[in-house]
Design an enzyme around this catalytic site. Structure first.
Site, mmCIF file in Angstrom:
data_model
loop_
_atom_site.group_PDB
_atom_site.id
_atom_site.type_symbol
_atom_site.label_atom_id
_atom_site.label_comp_id
_atom_site.label_asym_id
_atom_site.label_seq_id
_atom_site.Cartn_x
_atom_site.Cartn_y
_atom_site.Cartn_z
ATOM 1 N N TRP A 33 0.830 -1.210 0.000
ATOM 2 C CA TRP A 33 0.000 0.000 0.000
ATOM 3 C C TRP A 33 0.859 1.251 0.000
ATOM 4 O O TRP A 33 0.412 2.308 -0.450
ATOM 5 C CB TRP A 33 -1.059 -0.026 1.083
ATOM 6 C CG TRP A 33 -0.715 0.260 2.521
ATOM 7 C CD1 TRP A 33 0.417 -0.035 3.204
ATOM 8 C CD2 TRP A 33 -1.597 0.883 3.475
ATOM 9 N NE1 TRP A 33 0.302 0.358 4.520
ATOM 10 C CE2 TRP A 33 -0.920 0.924 4.706
ATOM 11 C CE3 TRP A 33 -2.894 1.381 3.407
ATOM 12 C CZ2 TRP A 33 -1.496 1.454 5.861
ATOM 13 C CZ3 TRP A 33 -3.468 1.912 4.556
ATOM 14 C CH2 TRP A 33 -2.767 1.955 5.761
ATOM 15 N N GLN A 103 -1.929 -6.307 2.080
ATOM 16 C CA GLN A 103 -2.184 -5.014 2.685
ATOM 17 C C GLN A 103 -3.406 -4.374 2.025
ATOM 18 O O GLN A 103 -3.902 -4.868 1.019
ATOM 19 C CB GLN A 103 -0.949 -4.099 2.558
ATOM 20 C CG GLN A 103 0.076 -4.307 3.649
ATOM 21 C CD GLN A 103 1.176 -3.265 3.630
ATOM 22 O OE1 GLN A 103 1.599 -2.794 2.584
ATOM 23 N NE2 GLN A 103 1.666 -2.905 4.811
ATOM 24 N N ASP A 165 -0.186 -1.723 12.175
ATOM 25 C CA ASP A 165 0.344 -2.958 12.729
ATOM 26 C C ASP A 165 -0.032 -3.276 14.172
ATOM 27 O O ASP A 165 -0.547 -4.345 14.449
ATOM 28 C CB ASP A 165 1.869 -2.950 12.608
ATOM 29 C CG ASP A 165 2.343 -2.826 11.176
ATOM 30 O OD1 ASP A 165 1.507 -2.650 10.280
ATOM 31 O OD2 ASP A 165 3.551 -2.917 10.938
ATOM 32 N N GLU A 388 7.745 9.672 9.181
ATOM 33 C CA GLU A 388 6.803 8.567 9.001
ATOM 34 C C GLU A 388 5.469 8.879 9.701
ATOM 35 O O GLU A 388 4.402 8.649 9.151
ATOM 36 C CB GLU A 388 7.412 7.290 9.566
ATOM 37 C CG GLU A 388 6.612 6.030 9.305
ATOM 38 C CD GLU A 388 7.299 4.777 9.852
ATOM 39 O OE1 GLU A 388 6.747 3.681 9.653
ATOM 40 O OE2 GLU A 388 8.386 4.897 10.465
#
Length: 423
Positions: A33, A103, A165, A388
Site C-alpha cells: 500500500w 495489505q 500494525d 513517518e
C-alpha cells in the site's frame, strides 16, 4: 528549497529504478500500500514513473490474485529486514520473492488517479488495459478467498495486513496467540528507529508466530487455522473505493462497470454491520465487535454515499480524535486506555490516514475541516523532514525520516490541481 522541491527530492532519493522504497533504512524493499500512495504523489512528478511503480508491484502478484505486502529486492541483503525472504519462503511463478500476507487495496484508486494525471501517456503505454485484469484478480481474491466470516466483508489474518500494525484494536485477538520464542528471530527495525516508538518484543513474537503458521499451511486461506481473523473497516472501505475506481476504469475501456458498482454497493451495505453508535469498529470473527476506537473507524468517510457519514464527522470532531485541535488525526482514541502518543499506531498521527480522512471530508462537504487538515499536513511534512508519523499533541517527528508516502501525499495535496511536470 520549496516544499514541492523537498518532496520531489525524497521521492527521487528513494527510487530504486523500478519502484520506490518507503525508507532507505527501515523499509528497504517495496511495500504494497506504500507503493499505491507513492504512485498517487509520483503522478505529479512523472506519470510514467507512477505507472511503473504500480506495474512493478503488480509484477509480484500471485497466481491466486493476491498482491503480497512486500516484494523483496534481490539487490538488498537477505537479512537487512526481518521477516525477510528466507522466513516467508514465497516465490511467484515469475521468480519474485515476496511475503505471503497482504495489505489494504488502494491500488485501483492509485491506478485511476495515475491515468488521469496524463491520459495521453497512459494510452501510449497501454497502462489501463494491462493493469485492469490484474486489479480485478486482486479484488476477486479478496472477495472470494477472504470472506472468512461469510458476512460479505474481507477479513485480515495478520495485524500487518491492516497496515496499522499494532493498533489497540488487535490487542485482545493477539492475546490468544502463543508467541514465537524470542530467541528464534532477530528484529532489524529497532536498529533504525527508537524502540519506544516500535511494537514491543512480545507483540513482535506474536506477529512472527501468526506469519509462520500461515506459511506452514502454504498460505492456504481455506485450511489455515487462523487465530487472528478480523474484519477491518478501513480495509473494506478502501476496497469499496477501489471498486468504484475499477468501475471508472472499466467504463473508460468500454467495458461494463456494473459488476464493480454492484460489488461496491454490496460491500457498503455489509460495512454497516461494523457500525456501532458513532464509529465503525473491527469485528473479531472469534468474538464480536472490538470496542477500541481507532482511525480505521473514520476511514469509511471516503466511501461514496455512506449513510453514517454525519456520525463519523461528529466523532472525528469529538474528544476521541479532536479533529482540528491536535495534529492530523490520531491513530487511536485520545481518551482510550491504551493510548500512547509516541508508539506505532497506538496514538501517533500518520500522514496517509490523514490524507484519506481529508479525501473523505471533501467528499462529505466538510471543506473547512478538510482545508485545516490539508494545511496541517503540509506544514508538518515540511517541518519534520517528511517523517513517518508524528506526535498528535506537539507534532514532533517519530519513526523513519524522509518517508516516501509522506512526501508523495504532501506533493499530491500541493499539486493535485496542477499539470504534472515531466522528468
Amino acid at each position: 528549497m520549496s516544499l514541492r522541491q523537498a518532496a520531489e527530492r525524497v521521492l527521487l532519493g528513494n527510487w530504486i529504478g523500478h519502484s520506490t522504497v518507503p525508507s532507505r533504512s527501515l523499509y528497504p524493499h517495496q511495500w504494497s500500500w506504500d507503493s499505491a500512495f507513492i504512485a498517487i504523489g509520483l503522478r505529479h512528478l512523472s506519470p510514467r514513473r507512477a505507472q511503473v511503480e504500480l506495474e512493478s508491484l503488480l509484477g509480484s502478484q500471485w497466481s491466486d490474485g493476491r498482491i503480497p505486502h512486500i516484494s523483496f529486492s534481490p539487490a538488498v541483503a537477505r537479512d537487512a529486514y526481518f521477516p525477510g525472504p528466507d522466513f516467508w519462503q514465497a516465490t511467484t511463478v515469475g521468480g519474485v520473492e515476496t511475503s505471503g500476507i497482504i495489505q489494504p487495496p488502494v491500488h485501483a484508486l492509485a491506478a485511476w488517479l495515475t491515468h488521469q494525471a496524463d491520459e495521453a501517456e497512459s494510452v501510449r503505454r497501454n497502462f489501463l488495459p494491462r493493469v485492469y485484469p490484474k486489479l480485478v484478480a486482486w479484488h476477486t481474491y479478496l472477495r472470494t478467498r477472504r470472506d472468512l466470516g461469510g458476512h460479505g466483508l474481507v477479513a485480515i489474518v495478520h495485524p500487518w495486513e491492516s497496515g496499522m500494525d499494532n493498533s489497540p484494536a488487535w490487542d485482545d485477538a493477539l492475546a490468544r496467540v502463543t508467541p514465537a520464542p524470542l530467541d528464534s528471530f532477530t528484529r532489524q527495525d529497532t536498529n533504525h528507529a527508537n524502540p519506544t516508538d516500535r511494537p514491543t518484543d512480545l507483540d513482535y513474537a506474536r506477529y512472527v508466530q501468526l506469519a509462520a503458521t500461515y506459511r506452514d499451511h502454504q498460505y492456504d486461506d481455506a485450511t489455515t487455522p487462523f487465530e487472528f481473523a478480523l474484519e477491518d473497516p478501513a480495509f473494506n472501505a478502501l476496497l469499496i473505493t477501489s471498486e468504484h475506481a475499477l468501475a471508472d476504469i472499466a467504463e473508460y475501456l468500454g467495458l461494463d462497470p456494473a459488476h464493480h458498482l454492484k460489488a461496491a454497493e454490496e460491500l457498503t451495505h455489509a460495512l454497516g454491520q461494523l457500525f456501532s453508535e458513532d464509529l465503525f469498529h473491527a469485528r473479531d470473527l472469534h468474538t464480536d465487535l472490538v470496542p477500541a476506537r481507532t482511525i480505521s473507524g473514520l476511514i469509511p468517510l471516503i466511501v461514496p454515499g455512506l449513510p453514517q457519514a454525519a456520525d463519523l464527522l461528529a466523532t472525528a470532531r469529538s474528544d476521541h480524535f479532536k479533529l482540528g485541535q491536535v495534529h492530523l488525526v490520531p491513530s487511536y482514541d485520545l481518551t482510550g486506555p491504551a493510548f500512547e502518543r509516541k508508539r506505532y499506531w497506538r496514538g501517533p498521527s500518520w500522514f496517509n490516514t490523514a490524507w484519506l480522512v481529508h479525501r473523505g471530508l471533501q467528499a462529505v462537504g466538510a471543506h473547512p475541516d478538510a482545508d485545516h487538515l490539508k494545511d496541517d499536513l503540509l506544514a508538518l511534512a515540511g517541518r519534520t523532514g517528511f517523517a513517518e508519523y508524528v506526535d498528535p499533541y506537539d507534532g514532533s517527528p517519530r519513526g523513519a525520516q524522509t518517508f516516501s508516502w509522506t512526501a508523495a501525499l504532501a506533493l499530491d495535496l500541493l499539486e493535485s490541481q496542477n499539470a504534472p511536470t515531466q522528468l
